[in-house]
Motif scaffolding. Structure first.
Motif, mmCIF file in Angstrom:
data_model
loop_
_atom_site.group_PDB
_atom_site.id
_atom_site.type_symbol
_atom_site.label_atom_id
_atom_site.label_comp_id
_atom_site.label_asym_id
_atom_site.label_seq_id
_atom_site.Cartn_x
_atom_site.Cartn_y
_atom_site.Cartn_z
ATOM 1 N N LEU A 132 1.935 0.478 -11.367
ATOM 2 C CA LEU A 132 1.846 0.251 -9.907
ATOM 3 C C LEU A 132 3.028 -0.600 -9.450
ATOM 4 O O LEU A 132 3.571 -0.409 -8.369
ATOM 5 C CB LEU A 132 0.527 -0.422 -9.544
ATOM 6 N N ALA A 133 3.436 -1.517 -10.298
ATOM 7 C CA ALA A 133 4.596 -2.345 -9.938
ATOM 8 C C ALA A 133 5.834 -1.443 -9.809
ATOM 9 O O ALA A 133 6.694 -1.668 -8.955
ATOM 10 C CB ALA A 133 4.826 -3.413 -10.986
ATOM 11 N N THR A 134 5.874 -0.375 -10.588
ATOM 12 C CA THR A 134 6.994 0.586 -10.445
ATOM 13 C C THR A 134 6.968 1.206 -9.060
ATOM 14 O O THR A 134 7.990 1.359 -8.405
ATOM 15 C CB THR A 134 6.863 1.708 -11.500
ATOM 16 N N VAL A 135 5.749 1.513 -8.621
ATOM 17 C CA VAL A 135 5.640 2.112 -7.281
ATOM 18 C C VAL A 135 6.215 1.148 -6.252
ATOM 19 O O VAL A 135 6.891 1.529 -5.311
ATOM 20 C CB VAL A 135 4.157 2.410 -6.943
ATOM 21 N N ALA A 136 5.971 -0.125 -6.490
ATOM 22 C CA ALA A 136 6.425 -1.137 -5.519
ATOM 23 C C ALA A 136 7.875 -1.532 -5.791
ATOM 24 O O ALA A 136 8.485 -2.256 -4.996
ATOM 25 C CB ALA A 136 5.547 -2.374 -5.608
ATOM 26 N N ASP A 137 8.434 -1.045 -6.888
ATOM 27 C CA ASP A 137 9.754 -1.554 -7.274
ATOM 28 C C ASP A 137 10.848 -0.768 -6.561
ATOM 29 O O ASP A 137 11.364 0.213 -7.059
ATOM 30 C CB ASP A 137 9.936 -1.440 -8.799
ATOM 31 N N VAL A 193 9.592 2.818 2.098
ATOM 32 C CA VAL A 193 8.471 3.752 2.305
ATOM 33 C C VAL A 193 8.690 5.028 1.482
ATOM 34 O O VAL A 193 7.803 5.474 0.740
ATOM 35 C CB VAL A 193 8.334 4.103 3.805
ATOM 36 N N LEU A 194 9.901 5.568 1.564
ATOM 37 C CA LEU A 194 10.168 6.838 0.875
ATOM 38 C C LEU A 194 10.207 6.657 -0.646
ATOM 39 O O LEU A 194 9.675 7.482 -1.401
ATOM 40 C CB LEU A 194 11.491 7.431 1.379
ATOM 41 N N ALA A 195 10.750 5.521 -1.092
ATOM 42 C CA ALA A 195 10.818 5.288 -2.548
ATOM 43 C C ALA A 195 9.415 5.068 -3.113
ATOM 44 O O ALA A 195 9.062 5.579 -4.178
ATOM 45 C CB ALA A 195 11.694 4.065 -2.825
ATOM 46 N N ALA A 196 8.586 4.344 -2.353
ATOM 47 C CA ALA A 196 7.215 4.088 -2.836
ATOM 48 C C ALA A 196 6.430 5.391 -2.902
ATOM 49 O O ALA A 196 5.697 5.654 -3.854
ATOM 50 C CB ALA A 196 6.530 3.082 -1.916
ATOM 51 N N ARG A 197 6.623 6.243 -1.892
ATOM 52 C CA ARG A 197 5.907 7.532 -1.898
ATOM 53 C C ARG A 197 6.380 8.393 -3.088
ATOM 54 O O ARG A 197 5.564 8.977 -3.816
ATOM 55 C CB ARG A 197 6.145 8.268 -0.584
ATOM 56 N N ALA A 198 7.683 8.405 -3.327
ATOM 57 C CA ALA A 198 8.206 9.219 -4.442
ATOM 58 C C ALA A 198 7.656 8.708 -5.777
ATOM 59 O O ALA A 198 7.230 9.488 -6.644
ATOM 60 C CB ALA A 198 9.730 9.162 -4.441
ATOM 61 N N ALA A 199 7.585 7.387 -5.921
ATOM 62 C CA ALA A 199 7.057 6.805 -7.173
ATOM 63 C C ALA A 199 5.573 7.111 -7.309
ATOM 64 O O ALA A 199 5.074 7.410 -8.396
ATOM 65 C CB ALA A 199 7.292 5.301 -7.178
ATOM 66 N N LEU A 252 3.181 -3.052 1.549
ATOM 67 C CA LEU A 252 2.876 -1.871 0.750
ATOM 68 C C LEU A 252 1.559 -2.102 0.020
ATOM 69 O O LEU A 252 1.348 -3.149 -0.586
ATOM 70 C CB LEU A 252 3.987 -1.630 -0.285
ATOM 71 N N ASP A 253 0.675 -1.109 0.106
ATOM 72 C CA ASP A 253 -0.600 -1.151 -0.611
ATOM 73 C C ASP A 253 -0.524 -0.010 -1.617
ATOM 74 O O ASP A 253 -0.378 1.143 -1.227
ATOM 75 C CB ASP A 253 -1.734 -0.928 0.415
ATOM 76 N N ALA A 254 -0.534 -0.322 -2.896
ATOM 77 C CA ALA A 254 -0.428 0.729 -3.920
ATOM 78 C C ALA A 254 -1.625 0.634 -4.851
ATOM 79 O O ALA A 254 -2.063 -0.462 -5.210
ATOM 80 C CB ALA A 254 0.866 0.576 -4.719
ATOM 81 N N THR A 278 -0.347 8.152 -8.266
ATOM 82 C CA THR A 278 -1.101 7.026 -7.658
ATOM 83 C C THR A 278 -1.018 7.229 -6.140
ATOM 84 O O THR A 278 -0.605 8.286 -5.673
ATOM 85 C CB THR A 278 -0.425 5.685 -8.035
ATOM 86 N N VAL A 279 -1.427 6.206 -5.389
ATOM 87 C CA VAL A 279 -1.291 6.286 -3.925
ATOM 88 C C VAL A 279 -0.542 5.048 -3.429
ATOM 89 O O VAL A 279 -0.638 3.975 -4.054
ATOM 90 C CB VAL A 279 -2.663 6.395 -3.210
ATOM 91 N N ALA A 280 0.215 5.230 -2.386
ATOM 92 C CA ALA A 280 0.999 4.119 -1.812
ATOM 93 C C ALA A 280 0.945 4.254 -0.301
ATOM 94 O O ALA A 280 1.094 5.354 0.239
ATOM 95 C CB ALA A 280 2.441 4.183 -2.298
ATOM 96 N N THR A 281 0.711 3.136 0.361
ATOM 97 C CA THR A 281 0.561 3.150 1.824
ATOM 98 C C THR A 281 1.357 2.012 2.448
ATOM 99 O O THR A 281 1.233 0.867 2.004
ATOM 100 C CB THR A 281 -0.932 2.948 2.184
#
Ligand code: HGY
Ligand code: MN
Ligand code: MN
Ligand code: MN
Length: 389
Positions: A285-290, A237-243, A274-276, A249-252
């Motif tokens: 976006l894949a980075t956000v999820a990575d 959760v925290l890594a996705a938010r930071a990315a 995760l919804d990004a 972008t947005v990440a949920t």
């Protein structure tokens, strides 16, 4: 029309719980069939279970124009996300008839099923199955939180599951699709615009994290002896938010499944989604999820469940409709829609938005004022008259 519909699928919290292939869904389908019959529209169901109510014969005089949206909801969803588009489509047919329009092409009001993916996890499952964007075998095997497979739920609702899949016969019947939708943000409030035309849908993806742990006692297990998957999920959760911050972008992470889900038990497994989304290339976006490091450290795995690249609606059509409607704004959206799936399948597609004064959606606070809804129906009627008049 609206009064009867808004009573269906209430969640008892002020919001709605209208999940695919449930008794609530069956009542929504009955409602749609009743509205179609009351207008003398020919109701057919496609291989994916979407309902099409035809004014005119697409096989004799097609291809025609489709107009509609979805009726299902997210958990505790609002009243307008989806239903406003279906009700407005039916009201626009009424308005065209009252104004004496005799369509030169067949016109269908369409109810797309399972748009939110709230039960089986894939958004726009009905329109994705119709266009082949969702593989029928994969869909049949999807399970809900109780382990019920989509195939079982479809069969229980009377759908011929062996026949589920891309439906070329239905797709050949249309050459355009228009979806009216309540806005799911506050851009139109800021613009003071009751109606707008859609230009694009920003890319979005969904990822699922499977994080194993070791169930144990919350009170007696030393920290050093724990294998607690909730820590890995917290890192996700925290890594996705930071990315997301880094990439604008947005990440949920709005959904977790915790087993055994006891206050005093260290989880044996955590499954998180995760919804990004964002106006960025898929790789970003894949980075956000990575957040693989956090996941692998805990022996977990991540699977991408769905991906929808940017959808750009027919720009000429969008500009033409904005002009036709007196110069209404044209705006993109971060919300996914069946219109995006039809557009990706090559169907000429347009979207209209109706102002949401709260700017809140996927919540009982979602709202649209009657005057703006009527402006939406007038705009939709004008658009349809230009397409079939
Ligand atoms: O998730 C979405 O954007 C849409 O409401 N299905
Ligand atoms: Mn929605
Ligand atoms: Mn919607
Ligand atoms: Mn939608």
């Amino acid at each position: 029309m609206w009064g009867e519909l808004e009573q269906l699928g209430r969640a008892g919290t002020g919001g709605y719980r209208r999940y695919a292939w449930t008794p609530e869904d069956a009542r929504l389908r009955e409602w749609f069939a009743g509205q179609s019959a009351a207008r003398g529209l020919d109701l057919v169901q496609d291989r994916a279970g979407n309902q099409w109510a035809w004014w005119g014969d697409p096989d004799a005089d097609g291809p025609g124009v489709a107009v509609g949206s979805h009726l299902d909801s997210v958990p505790d969803g609002g009243a307008f996300d989806g239903p406003l588009g279906v009700v407005s489509a039916l009201a626009a047919v009424d308005a065209l008839r009252e104004s004496g329009v005799r369509p030169t092409k067949p016109l269908a009001v369409v109810h797309f099923g399972d748009e939110e993916g709230a039960r089986f996890g894939i958004a726009c499952a009905g329109s994705r199955l119709l266009t082949g964007a969702l593989d029928a075998d994969r869909a049949r095997g999807l399970t809900d939180g109780d382990g019920v497979r989509m195939a079982e739920a479809m069969a229980a609702a009377g759908l011929d599951v062996s026949h589920v899949g891309r439906d070329d016969e239905t797709l050949r019947r249309i050459d355009s699709f228009v979806e009216l939708h309540v806005e799911q943000g506050r851009a139109m409030v800021d613009m003071d615009a009751p109606v707008a035309v859609g230009s694009a849908i920003r890319p979005h993806g969904r990822w699922r994290y499977e994080l194993p742990g070791e169930a144990n006692h919350a009170g007696t297990t030393l920290l050093a002896d724990r294998r607690d998957p909730m820590l890995a999920m917290a890192a996700v959760v925290l890594a996705a938010r930071a990315a997301a911050v880094r990439h604008d972008t947005v990440a949920t992470c709005g959904k977790l499944r915790v087993e055994p889900n006891g206050v005093n038990a260290i989880p044996s497994r955590v499954t998180g989604w995760l919804d990004a989304r964002g106006p960025v290339p898929e790789g970003v976006l894949a980075t956000v999820a990575d957040v693989t490091a956090a996941v692998e450290e805990h022996g977990g795995r991540v699977e991408q469940e769905s991906w929808t690249g940017v959808t750009r609606f027919d720009a000429d059509l969008a500009a033409e409709l904005a002009g036709l409607l007196g110069g209404v704004p044209v705006l993109d959206t971060g919300a996914g829609h069946d219109a995006g799936i039809l557009s990706a399948a090559g169907v000429r597609t347009a979207m209209l938005f109706v102002r949401n004064p709260t700017g809140v959606s996927h919540s009982p606070l979602e709202h649209a004022e009657p005057d703006d809804c009527e402006a939406g129906v007038r705009a939709l009627s004008t658009v349809l008259a230009s397409l079939v008049g």
